[in-house]
Design a protein around this motif. Structure first.
Motif, PDB file in Angstrom:
ATOM      1  N   GLN A  57       0.808  -1.214   0.000  1.00  0.00           N
ATOM      2  CA  GLN A  57       0.000   0.000   0.000  1.00  0.00           C
ATOM      3  C   GLN A  57       0.844   1.268   0.000  1.00  0.00           C
ATOM      4  N   THR A  71       5.038  -9.877   3.882  1.00  0.00           N
ATOM      5  CA  THR A  71       4.271  -8.898   3.108  1.00  0.00           C
ATOM      6  C   THR A  71       3.061  -8.519   3.933  1.00  0.00           C
ATOM      7  N   TYR A 129      -0.374  -6.456   4.259  1.00  0.00           N
ATOM      8  CA  TYR A 129      -1.452  -5.836   3.488  1.00  0.00           C
ATOM      9  C   TYR A 129      -2.412  -5.126   4.433  1.00  0.00           C
ATOM     10  N   SER A 172      -4.724   2.066   0.720  1.00  0.00           N
ATOM     11  CA  SER A 172      -3.424   2.684   0.456  1.00  0.00           C
ATOM     12  C   SER A 172      -3.302   3.957   1.275  1.00  0.00           C
TER      13      SER A 172
END
Length: 127
Positions: free
Chosen positions: A40, A107, A109, A113
């Motif tokens: 993001q 990673t 998430y 964003s």
């Protein structure tokens, strides 16, 4: 212990060590060359020492509670309840675990964003 059970255990230790700010324990589950990515914000951190410093310096009174941990072989997916002060968000984290049982890729998430906060440029690269 089979590979999937070991990955599930490493994933649980990862979250628990972050929640308790147990930096030596976190260090013990991370590969030296771990890569941490946040799609993001398009940020990437390379290396255990930078990732550790990123978490030590992360602002706010944040807390992590796993809702679900799913592992298959050396891959794990975590659904986390993340709280910073009174704000609550869900996050998904993907982990890859090396043959040695250390996390070599993370990673993170997030639901939306956002622009990264100032002050961590010395630890991250943008893509």
């Amino acid at each position: 212990m089979d590979e999937t059970a070991r990955t599930r255990q490493v994933a649980a230790e990862y979250v628990d060590s972050l929640e308790h700010r147990d930096w030596p324990r976190l260090t013990a589950v991370l590969a030296e060359d771990v890569v941490y990515e946040m799609p993001q914000t398009r940020e990437r951190i390379r290396g255990r020492s930078r990732f550790l410093q990123f978490n030590i310096e992360y602002p706010g009174d944040w807390h992590l509670q796993p809702r679900r941990v799913v592992a298959d072989g050396r891959l794990a997916a975590l659904w986390l309840d993340v709280r910073v002060a009174a704000e609550r968000q869900d996050a998904c984290v993907w982990l890859e675990v090396s043959e040695q049982g250390l996390i070599n890729r993370v990673t993170d998430y997030w639901p939306e964003s956002y622009d990264p906060p100032a002050g961590r440029e010395h630890l991250v690269e943008r893509w």
